[in-house]
Motif scaffolding. Structure first.
Motif, PDB file in Angstrom:
ATOM      1  N   SER A 195      -0.963  -9.314   0.889  1.00 47.68           N
ATOM      2  CA  SER A 195       0.136  -9.973   0.180  1.00 47.68           C
ATOM      3  C   SER A 195      -0.278 -10.102  -1.284  1.00 47.68           C
ATOM      4  CB  SER A 195       0.459 -11.338   0.793  1.00 47.68           C
ATOM      5  OG  SER A 195      -0.586 -12.244   0.568  1.00 47.68           O
ATOM      6  N   GLY A 196       0.705 -10.236  -2.167  1.00 46.47           N
ATOM      7  CA  GLY A 196       0.416 -10.404  -3.591  1.00 46.47           C
ATOM      8  C   GLY A 196      -0.446  -9.264  -4.126  1.00 46.47           C
ATOM      9  N   ASP A 197      -1.502  -9.667  -4.883  1.00 50.90           N
ATOM     10  CA  ASP A 197      -2.342  -8.633  -5.514  1.00 50.90           C
ATOM     11  C   ASP A 197      -3.412  -8.076  -4.564  1.00 50.90           C
ATOM     12  OD1 ASP A 197      -4.129 -10.696  -5.316  1.00 50.90           O
ATOM     13  OD2 ASP A 197      -4.643 -10.767  -7.445  1.00 50.90           O
ATOM     14  N   GLU A 198      -3.352  -8.477  -3.283  1.00 48.85           N
ATOM     15  CA  GLU A 198      -4.395  -8.015  -2.346  1.00 48.85           C
ATOM     16  C   GLU A 198      -4.333  -6.512  -2.096  1.00 48.85           C
ATOM     17  OE1 GLU A 198      -4.757 -12.185   0.232  1.00 48.85           O
ATOM     18  OE2 GLU A 198      -3.655 -10.492   1.061  1.00 48.85           O
ATOM     19  N   LEU A 199      -3.147  -5.910  -2.221  1.00 45.01           N
ATOM     20  CA  LEU A 199      -3.038  -4.457  -2.032  1.00 45.01           C
ATOM     21  C   LEU A 199      -3.915  -3.726  -3.049  1.00 45.01           C
ATOM     22  CD1 LEU A 199      -1.641  -1.878  -0.839  1.00 45.01           C
ATOM     23  CD2 LEU A 199       0.043  -2.140  -2.665  1.00 45.01           C
ATOM     24  N   GLU A 200      -3.724  -4.101  -4.320  1.00 47.04           N
ATOM     25  CA  GLU A 200      -4.468  -3.415  -5.378  1.00 47.04           C
ATOM     26  C   GLU A 200      -5.961  -3.743  -5.290  1.00 47.04           C
ATOM     27  OE1 GLU A 200      -2.571  -4.168  -9.145  1.00 47.04           O
ATOM     28  OE2 GLU A 200      -0.623  -3.496  -8.391  1.00 47.04           O
ATOM     29  N   ARG A 201      -6.259  -4.989  -4.936  1.00 47.76           N
ATOM     30  CA  ARG A 201      -7.669  -5.371  -4.832  1.00 47.76           C
ATOM     31  C   ARG A 201      -8.341  -4.649  -3.669  1.00 47.76           C
ATOM     32  NH1 ARG A 201      -7.777 -11.833  -5.632  1.00 47.76           N
ATOM     33  NH2 ARG A 201     -10.024 -11.517  -5.498  1.00 47.76           N
ATOM     34  N   ALA A 202      -7.631  -4.475  -2.565  1.00 49.72           N
ATOM     35  CA  ALA A 202      -8.222  -3.778  -1.412  1.00 49.72           C
ATOM     36  C   ALA A 202      -8.443  -2.304  -1.733  1.00 49.72           C
ATOM     37  CB  ALA A 202      -7.323  -3.918  -0.188  1.00 49.72           C
ATOM     38  N   GLU A 208       1.170  -0.162  -7.254  1.00 50.77           N
ATOM     39  CA  GLU A 208       1.406  -0.118  -5.801  1.00 50.77           C
ATOM     40  C   GLU A 208       1.300   1.310  -5.238  1.00 50.77           C
ATOM     41  OE1 GLU A 208       4.499  -2.729  -4.144  1.00 50.77           O
ATOM     42  OE2 GLU A 208       5.168  -1.028  -2.924  1.00 50.77           O
ATOM     43  N   ALA A 209       1.939   2.264  -5.924  1.00 54.21           N
ATOM     44  CA  ALA A 209       1.953   3.636  -5.401  1.00 54.21           C
ATOM     45  C   ALA A 209       0.539   4.218  -5.351  1.00 54.21           C
ATOM     46  CB  ALA A 209       2.867   4.506  -6.252  1.00 54.21           C
ATOM     47  N   ALA A 210      -0.213   3.992  -6.439  1.00 52.94           N
ATOM     48  CA  ALA A 210      -1.579   4.542  -6.479  1.00 52.94           C
ATOM     49  C   ALA A 210      -2.456   3.858  -5.432  1.00 52.94           C
ATOM     50  CB  ALA A 210      -2.171   4.351  -7.871  1.00 52.94           C
ATOM     51  N   ALA A 211      -2.251   2.555  -5.239  1.00 50.92           N
ATOM     52  CA  ALA A 211      -3.060   1.820  -4.262  1.00 50.92           C
ATOM     53  C   ALA A 211      -2.766   2.336  -2.855  1.00 50.92           C
ATOM     54  CB  ALA A 211      -2.779   0.328  -4.361  1.00 50.92           C
ATOM     55  N   LEU A 212      -1.483   2.552  -2.559  1.00 57.14           N
ATOM     56  CA  LEU A 212      -1.129   3.071  -1.231  1.00 57.14           C
ATOM     57  C   LEU A 212      -1.735   4.453  -1.006  1.00 57.14           C
ATOM     58  CD1 LEU A 212       2.600   1.886  -1.075  1.00 57.14           C
ATOM     59  CD2 LEU A 212       0.746   1.138   0.442  1.00 57.14           C
ATOM     60  N   GLU A 213      -1.614   5.284  -2.025  1.00 52.20           N
ATOM     61  CA  GLU A 213      -2.150   6.651  -1.920  1.00 52.20           C
ATOM     62  C   GLU A 213      -3.654   6.625  -1.634  1.00 52.20           C
ATOM     63  OE1 GLU A 213      -2.433  10.404  -4.908  1.00 52.20           O
ATOM     64  OE2 GLU A 213      -0.726   9.060  -5.194  1.00 52.20           O
ATOM     65  N   ARG A 214      -4.337   5.725  -2.342  1.00 52.36           N
ATOM     66  CA  ARG A 214      -5.798   5.607  -2.150  1.00 52.36           C
ATOM     67  C   ARG A 214      -6.118   5.150  -0.719  1.00 52.36           C
ATOM     68  NH1 ARG A 214     -10.640   6.519  -2.397  1.00 52.36           N
ATOM     69  NH2 ARG A 214     -12.200   4.902  -2.572  1.00 52.36           N
ATOM     70  N   LEU A 215      -5.354   4.181  -0.225  1.00 52.79           N
ATOM     71  CA  LEU A 215      -5.616   3.673   1.137  1.00 52.79           C
ATOM     72  C   LEU A 215      -5.350   4.751   2.180  1.00 52.79           C
ATOM     73  CD1 LEU A 215      -4.138   0.089   0.727  1.00 52.79           C
ATOM     74  CD2 LEU A 215      -6.556   0.678   1.065  1.00 52.79           C
ATOM     75  N   PHE A 216      -4.257   5.501   2.022  1.00 48.90           N
ATOM     76  CA  PHE A 216      -3.965   6.565   2.980  1.00 48.90           C
ATOM     77  C   PHE A 216      -5.067   7.631   2.929  1.00 48.90           C
ATOM     78  CE2 PHE A 216       0.730   5.328   2.346  1.00 48.90           C
ATOM     79  CZ  PHE A 216       0.646   4.410   3.382  1.00 48.90           C
TER      80      PHE A 216
END
Ligand code: ATP
Length: 317
Positions: A195-202, A208-216
């Motif tokens: 939640s919140g900024d945890e996506l980017e921190r994780a 958001e898009a770059a963070a998701l891409e990195r996680l995938f």
């Protein structure tokens, strides 16, 4: 595969009934309520109908007895929860600011919550767990972090799955070792629930898009984005996002919403429900929980959530 398990702090919460005042002077308090993010998560998971076991410790005192009785009543397997004679059950005191922000005073480090050991009962649960849910808050307890890493390795080795709720709390240690453990677990995760900024921190990436891409790219298969009263979305690699509006409720206590959301979502997905249905139950679990005072007083069974869904309007997107 075996039950969903969670490892970490079992607490009772005592909350200020006033808003905007600190703990610098006496004021009315309410509680104790069963609490601790792993306990709230696993309670909602069990209430949803998933098989669920908790690993942690309580003191041999009324706080511990009350919390264990509640978890057992709701269907959580608590045989791997140790009852320690020499340490009190952990506590969390919470107060609300006028803007809705919360401040916690924790007694975890010197409580039973910090004394998680690999007892024979714990080994027995680790040997059959099919899914591990990691609460970021538990990683600030060194003994819990050790069991979590062992559990993650064992569960993944037998073909089980792993979910991670970053659940970053400013009051809890986020030192370099904790950050490394957290990053290693994210890299093993099938599902992330930020939640919140945890996506980017994780992800360790801005946007958001770059963070998701990195996680995938790391191997995460689904990301459930929690947005409080803004609802939630699930994004899976290569698929269109599934969005769910929040339910329109009067929030009286936000604590535990994310844990209930996660408990319901993980239980539903493990029971074989499709993403959209699991997401609806998860949003309902989070929303129902904020309508009651106490961190898990609003956790619901599947039939209670069905009633809630049928009777509660959605907020406009
Ligand atoms: P916490 O750390 O307090 O446990 P969180 O930040 O992890 O929470 P939230 O996004 O606050 O998670 O809540 C999880 C879900 O619960 C939301 O996606 C939403 O569906 C539901 N929810 C939370 N707060 C509300 C609210 N005020 N009204 C309606 N639904 C809510």
């Amino acid at each position: 595969l075996g039950p969903t398990i969670c490892v970490g702090e079992i607490l009772v919460e005592i909350m200020a009934t006033t808003v905007g005042r600190g703990f610098l002077q006496p004021q009315p308090l309410e509680g104790p309520f069963p609490s601790g993010a792993p306990a709230i998560f696993i309670d909602q998971c069990a209430r949803m109908g998933g098989t669920a076991a908790l690993i942690g410790s309580v003191g041999d005192d009324d706080f511990g007895r009350m919390t264990l009785a509640r978890l057992a009543r709701d269907g959580v397997d608590v045989r791997a929860v140790a009852v320690l004679p020499d340490h009190p059950t952990g506590t969390a005191f919470v107060r609300y600011r006028a803007d809705g922000a919360r401040d916690f005073v924790y007694n975890i480090a010197r409580s039973a919550a910090a004394c998680i050991a690999r007892t024979p009962a714990v080994e027995e649960v680790l040997a059959r767990a099919g899914h591990l849910h990691v609460m970021g808050s538990a990683l600030s307890i060194p003994a819990a972090a050790e069991v979590i890493v062992a559990a993650a390795t064992a569960v993944k080795a037998r073909g089980g799955s792993l979910s991670v709720d970053p659940n970053l709390r400013k009051e809890l240690a986020q030192d370099a070792a904790t950050a490394r453990t957290f990053a290693a677990l994210v890299a093993m995760a099938d599902l992330l629930l930020p939640s919140g900024d945890e996506l980017e921190r994780a992800a360790g990436v801005a946007g958001e898009a770059a963070a998701l891409e990195r996680l995938f790219a790391l191997g995460v298969r689904e990301v459930a984005l929690k947005r409080g009263a803004g609802g939630a979305s699930v994004v899976a690699a290569g698929a269109a996002p599934v969005n769910a509006p929040a339910f329109a409720v009067d929030e009286v206590d936000p604590t535990g919403a994310g844990d209930c959301f996660g408990g319901a979502y993980v239980a539903c997905r493990r029971l074989g429900l499709p993403v959209a249905e699991a997401l609806t139950y998860a949003c309902a679990a989070g929303a129902r929980n904020v309508t009651r005072r106490g961190p898990m007083e609003g956790a619901g069974t599947r039939s209670e959530l069905d009633t809630f869904i049928a009777n509660t309007p959605r907020r406009p997107c």
